[in-house]
Design a protein around this motif. Structure first.
Motif, PDB file in Angstrom:
ATOM      1  N   UNK A 230       0.826  -1.208   0.000  1.00 56.63           N
ATOM      2  CA  UNK A 230       0.000   0.000   0.000  1.00 56.63           C
ATOM      3  C   UNK A 230       0.863   1.262   0.000  1.00 56.63           C
ATOM      4  N   UNK A 231       1.901   1.285   0.846  1.00 56.94           N
ATOM      5  CA  UNK A 231       2.714   2.491   0.985  1.00 56.94           C
ATOM      6  C   UNK A 231       3.572   2.748  -0.253  1.00 56.94           C
ATOM      7  N   UNK A 232       3.824   1.715  -1.034  1.00 55.50           N
ATOM      8  CA  UNK A 232       4.643   1.869  -2.242  1.00 55.50           C
ATOM      9  C   UNK A 232       3.878   2.531  -3.399  1.00 55.50           C
ATOM     10  N   UNK A 233       2.580   2.668  -3.292  1.00 60.03           N
ATOM     11  CA  UNK A 233       1.773   3.210  -4.398  1.00 60.03           C
ATOM     12  C   UNK A 233       1.853   4.733  -4.387  1.00 60.03           C
ATOM     13  N   UNK A 234       2.983   5.228  -4.879  1.00 59.97           N
ATOM     14  CA  UNK A 234       3.333   6.640  -4.704  1.00 59.97           C
ATOM     15  C   UNK A 234       2.551   7.578  -5.613  1.00 59.97           C
ATOM     16  N   UNK A 235       1.777   7.058  -6.552  1.00 57.89           N
ATOM     17  CA  UNK A 235       1.000   7.920  -7.438  1.00 57.89           C
ATOM     18  C   UNK A 235      -0.475   7.994  -7.048  1.00 57.89           C
ATOM     19  N   UNK A 236      -0.830   7.361  -5.923  1.00 59.75           N
ATOM     20  CA  UNK A 236      -2.218   7.403  -5.465  1.00 59.75           C
ATOM     21  C   UNK A 236      -2.534   8.761  -4.846  1.00 59.75           C
ATOM     22  N   UNK A 237      -3.788   9.233  -5.058  1.00 57.52           N
ATOM     23  CA  UNK A 237      -4.207  10.534  -4.558  1.00 57.52           C
ATOM     24  C   UNK A 237      -4.831  10.449  -3.168  1.00 57.52           C
ATOM     25  N   UNK A 238      -4.506   9.385  -2.456  1.00 56.80           N
ATOM     26  CA  UNK A 238      -5.005   9.226  -1.087  1.00 56.80           C
ATOM     27  C   UNK A 238      -3.824   8.961  -0.154  1.00 56.80           C
ATOM     28  N   UNK A 239      -3.960   9.264   1.140  1.00 55.14           N
ATOM     29  CA  UNK A 239      -2.883   8.991   2.094  1.00 55.14           C
ATOM     30  C   UNK A 239      -2.675   7.495   2.306  1.00 55.14           C
ATOM     31  N   UNK A 240      -1.501   7.150   2.808  1.00 50.66           N
ATOM     32  CA  UNK A 240      -1.176   5.754   3.085  1.00 50.66           C
ATOM     33  C   UNK A 240      -1.911   5.244   4.311  1.00 50.66           C
ATOM     34  N   UNK A 241      -2.023   6.074   5.332  1.00 48.39           N
ATOM     35  CA  UNK A 241      -2.701   5.630   6.558  1.00 48.39           C
ATOM     36  C   UNK A 241      -3.247   6.836   7.310  1.00 48.39           C
ATOM     37  N   UNK A 242      -4.456   6.645   7.849  1.00 45.47           N
ATOM     38  CA  UNK A 242      -5.091   7.683   8.652  1.00 45.47           C
ATOM     39  C   UNK A 242      -6.213   7.042   9.458  1.00 45.47           C
ATOM     40  N   UNK A 243      -6.630   7.704  10.530  1.00 43.93           N
ATOM     41  CA  UNK A 243      -7.531   7.070  11.488  1.00 43.93           C
ATOM     42  C   UNK A 243      -8.901   6.705  10.918  1.00 43.93           C
ATOM     43  N   UNK A 244      -9.395   7.492   9.984  1.00 38.59           N
ATOM     44  CA  UNK A 244     -10.735   7.233   9.453  1.00 38.59           C
ATOM     45  C   UNK A 244     -10.717   6.358   8.200  1.00 38.59           C
ATOM     46  N   UNK A 245      -9.617   5.681   7.944  1.00 40.27           N
ATOM     47  CA  UNK A 245      -9.530   4.781   6.793  1.00 40.27           C
ATOM     48  C   UNK A 245     -10.407   3.555   7.065  1.00 40.27           C
ATOM     49  N   UNK A 246     -11.494   3.365   6.303  1.00 39.09           N
ATOM     50  CA  UNK A 246     -12.401   2.240   6.589  1.00 39.09           C
ATOM     51  C   UNK A 246     -11.731   0.880   6.463  1.00 39.09           C
ATOM     52  N   UNK A 247     -10.618   0.796   5.735  1.00 39.09           N
ATOM     53  CA  UNK A 247      -9.920  -0.480   5.584  1.00 39.09           C
ATOM     54  C   UNK A 247      -9.256  -0.914   6.879  1.00 39.09           C
ATOM     55  N   UNK A 248      -9.121  -0.002   7.836  1.00 33.69           N
ATOM     56  CA  UNK A 248      -8.428  -0.322   9.090  1.00 33.69           C
ATOM     57  C   UNK A 248      -9.300  -0.065  10.321  1.00 33.69           C
ATOM     58  N   UNK A 249     -10.601  -0.141  10.135  1.00 31.85           N
ATOM     59  CA  UNK A 249     -11.543  -0.063  11.251  1.00 31.85           C
ATOM     60  C   UNK A 249     -12.234  -1.419  11.360  1.00 31.85           C
ATOM     61  N   UNK A 250     -11.962  -2.122  12.462  1.00 31.76           N
ATOM     62  CA  UNK A 250     -12.549  -3.452  12.604  1.00 31.76           C
ATOM     63  C   UNK A 250     -12.670  -3.755  14.094  1.00 31.76           C
ATOM     64  N   UNK A 251     -13.909  -3.762  14.597  1.00 31.10           N
ATOM     65  CA  UNK A 251     -14.152  -4.071  16.010  1.00 31.10           C
ATOM     66  C   UNK A 251     -13.207  -3.264  16.905  1.00 31.10           C
ATOM     67  N   UNK A 252     -12.272  -3.920  17.589  1.00 30.87           N
ATOM     68  CA  UNK A 252     -11.401  -3.210  18.529  1.00 30.87           C
ATOM     69  C   UNK A 252     -10.475  -2.218  17.831  1.00 30.87           C
ATOM     70  N   UNK A 253     -10.058  -2.521  16.618  1.00 31.50           N
ATOM     71  CA  UNK A 253      -9.122  -1.653  15.908  1.00 31.50           C
ATOM     72  C   UNK A 253      -9.809  -0.340  15.528  1.00 31.50           C
ATOM     73  N   UNK A 254      -9.298   0.750  16.088  1.00 30.93           N
ATOM     74  CA  UNK A 254      -9.914   2.053  15.864  1.00 30.93           C
ATOM     75  C   UNK A 254     -11.149   2.298  16.702  1.00 30.93           C
ATOM     76  N   UNK A 255     -11.335   1.523  17.774  1.00 28.87           N
ATOM     77  CA  UNK A 255     -12.559   1.631  18.576  1.00 28.87           C
ATOM     78  C   UNK A 255     -12.579   2.840  19.497  1.00 28.87           C
ATOM     79  N   UNK A 256     -11.420   3.396  19.862  1.00 27.34           N
ATOM     80  CA  UNK A 256     -11.326   4.624  20.663  1.00 27.34           C
ATOM     81  C   UNK A 256     -12.122   4.542  21.959  1.00 27.34           C
ATOM     82  N   UNK A 257     -12.138   3.364  22.579  1.00 28.52           N
ATOM     83  CA  UNK A 257     -12.812   3.223  23.868  1.00 28.52           C
ATOM     84  C   UNK A 257     -14.308   3.034  23.780  1.00 28.52           C
ATOM     85  N   UNK A 258     -14.867   2.754  22.598  1.00 28.76           N
ATOM     86  CA  UNK A 258     -16.306   2.544  22.466  1.00 28.76           C
ATOM     87  C   UNK A 258     -16.707   1.109  22.802  1.00 28.76           C
TER      88      UNK A 258
END
Length: 567
Positions: A230-258
């Motif tokens: 993912x990080x190697x895709x240097x021509x993509x118009x989106x960031x490599x990683x950020x908190x609201x990335x739906x690809x990295x929200x799963x149950x406990x991951x990104x749960x922020x105490x909810x």
């Protein structure tokens, strides 16, 4: 408190019956350490509860749910956005449950994975894995101040290690309040632990399970396996990683105490063998842009890490982060959490004795640092004078030869140069980079007569962004006394701290800064979670609502509703 629920004093008695009077703290003087954020945020709490076992944790949760109170989960309270403490006033009483007494790490599958309990810290995990020749997700940074492993999962913490991506798992054990208001235990660890909640909790805490009890489901992962590509895709118009990335929200991951996370199963990583660090200086952002793109696109080996800092950040850290660097060198990271606790106690003492100056601990630590001579290597100091932009690049394995040949072919130029670090220079460079964030806080504390607020932004730029160095209009720049820019450069995750001049309106300046970032297509926050600093975007709000439909846990996070049932 509703007529259907017990009153505050009844609840406090019930909590004391579960964990003992000593571990239920009430009153501002006893709870302040737990109700005040590491950097910002504070609010009142009915009580702070400190369970000594997972069963006690479960029983505390049950009592709090039955009483209809808000629950805020907290471990080390090292977050930078105030998301693990109360913040202002709520519509219901708040109970903070601090999990640091719940220690425990169980290696499984010959150490290739671990099961961590809520109070396990990154430093403890690193120490446990050392003789196995393996590493956790993060090795320096938040680990130095005692941050918990599970806190990183809840906050999608990023870290500096390019090959590992954000902290992430799909294998977790957690408590959740459903639409019907009932507390349930969800076992998605992939480990057979029985059927009854308290049996499950006793067994996972004791590590009372065999390899035959452990499933290895292909559909559930214990780290972000895709990030290297993912990080190697240097021509993509989106960031490599950020908190609201739906690809990295799963149950406990990104749960922020909810939810109440009780255990998580995580991958570990083989220790890097022989490594080499290269220190690059440049006066041209296009030079470093080209270097980043060449390495991500063309190298067979990804860097281990690539940390950037600007000359102004270098200068502030050199003076106001000196004691941090020296403390880690002399005492090691193991003792650093104790030093932070001592610092907190000194500040508590300063608040109680009117004759003592403000920011007493910062003044004492700054004085202590001044007693030592120059702590940075001569070559780093020389590069500070020659170059505006600094990059510390660590390579391992075959990547060392790749980087050495590339840098030899590229430099020196009119704009830049590099040197290959000795072991001491490498350690100093990374510690110096680590000290920048705390140095900004120290600068503000010691210059309170001329500066006021700090705005700390944690942003993810697009992977194809070539204009990564911020140029502020004069109307904003004139309100800022110091700008500290530092970054996980290859991931394009930037930390930008602005120390405001006296009299500047922090809310107005922050709004203007965020408008500029929106125009650049940046995402924020990148890796520290929204806390009470950022507004949660819709995808993140939807994640929170799905986890906590009655809004019982950590309401108000990310500027969301504080009301019961999100009303």
């Amino acid at each position: 408190m509703s007529a259907h629920h017990p009153g505050p004093q009844s609840l406090i008695r019930a909590l004391r019956a579960i964990v003992g009077r000593r571990h239920i703290l009430t009153g501002p003087s006893r709870t302040r350490r737990f109700t005040t954020g590491h950097r910002l945020g504070e609010g009142p709490a009915l009580a702070v509860a400190r369970p000594g076992s997972l069963v006690e944790f479960w029983r505390l949760l049950s009592a709090c749910v039955d009483a209809g109170v808000i629950v805020i989960m907290q471990s080390a309270n090292t977050g930078l956005t105030g998301g693990s403490t109360p913040n202002g006033i709520y519509d219901r009483p708040v109970v903070v449950i601090n999990t640091l007494r719940l220690k425990g790490i169980h290696p499984i599958s010959d150490g290739r994975q671990v099961v961590c309990l809520p109070g396990a810290t990154l430093h403890e995990l690193e120490t446990l894995l050392e003789p196995m020749g393996r590493d956790p997700h993060s090795v320096i940074g938040s680990s130095c101040i005692g941050a918990s492993v599970l806190g990183g999962i809840c906050n999608n913490s990023g870290g500096s290690l390019i090959q590992r991506g954000p902290a992430y798992t799909e294998l977790a054990l957690f408590a959740q309040v459903g639409e019907d208001g009932r507390l349930r235990l969800v076992n998605h660890l992939g480990i057979a632990l029985g059927d009854e909640p308290e049996e499950i909790l006793r067994r996972v805490e004791a590590g009372a399970f065999a390899e035959d009890d452990i499933d290895h489901p292909e559909e559930r992962r214990a780290s972000d396996h895709d990030y290297c590509d993912h990080v190697r895709k240097i021509d993509e118009r989106t960031p490599a990683r950020f908190n609201a990335d739906p690809a990295r929200l799963y149950e406990a991951s990104g749960s922020a105490g909810k939810i109440a996370l009780l255990a998580a199963r995580l991958d570990t990583f083989p220790k890097d063998g022989a490594t080499t660090t290269f220190y690059v200086g440049s006066n041209n952002i296009g030079d470093l842009t080209e270097l980043r793109r060449d390495i991500l696109r063309d190298f067979a080996s990804l860097p281990i890490s690539g940390e950037y800092f600007h000359r102004e950040a270098f200068d502030v850290a050199a003076r106001y982060g000196k004691d941090t660097v020296i403390a880690i060198e002399r005492l090691g990271t193991a003792r650093l959490p104790l030093l932070f606790a001592l610092k907190s106690r000194i500040d508590d003492l300063g608040r109680k004795i009117p004759l003592l100056p403000e920011h007493l601990s910062d003044r004492l630590l700054q004085l202590a640092g001044s007693l030592f001579g120059e702590h940075l290597p001569p070559r780093m100091r020389e590069y500070r004078d020659r170059f505006e932009h600094h990059l510390v690049l660590k390579m391992g394995g075959a990547g060392v030869t790749e980087a050495r040949q590339y840098l030899q072919d590229r430099y020196p130029t009119a704009n830049g140069d590099y040197f290959e670090c000795t072991g001491t220079e490498s350690a100093k460079a990374f510690l110096h980079r680590f000290a920048i964030a705390g140095a900004a806080m120290r600068y503000r504390a010691l210059h309170a007569h001329e500066v006021d607020h700090i705005i700390s932004l944690d942003i993810a730029l697009r992977r194809n962004d070539t204009e990564w160095f911020e140029q502020l209009p004069a109307s904003i720049d004139s309100k800022i006394a110091k700008k500290l820019y530092y970054a996980h450069f290859f991931c394009h995750v930037f930390h930008q701290d602005y120390v405001l001049a006296k009299g500047a309106d922090p809310a107005a300046v922050k709004r203007q800064l965020l408008e500029l970032l929106d125009a650049r297509g940046a995402e924020y926050p990148a890796e520290h979670n929204v806390g009470h600093v950022y507004s949660a975007k819709k995808v993140l709000q939807d994640h929170y609502r799905s986890l906590d439909p009655t809004n019982r846990f950590n309401p108000g996070i990310g500027g969301t509703s504080r009301a019961e049932h999100w009303s």
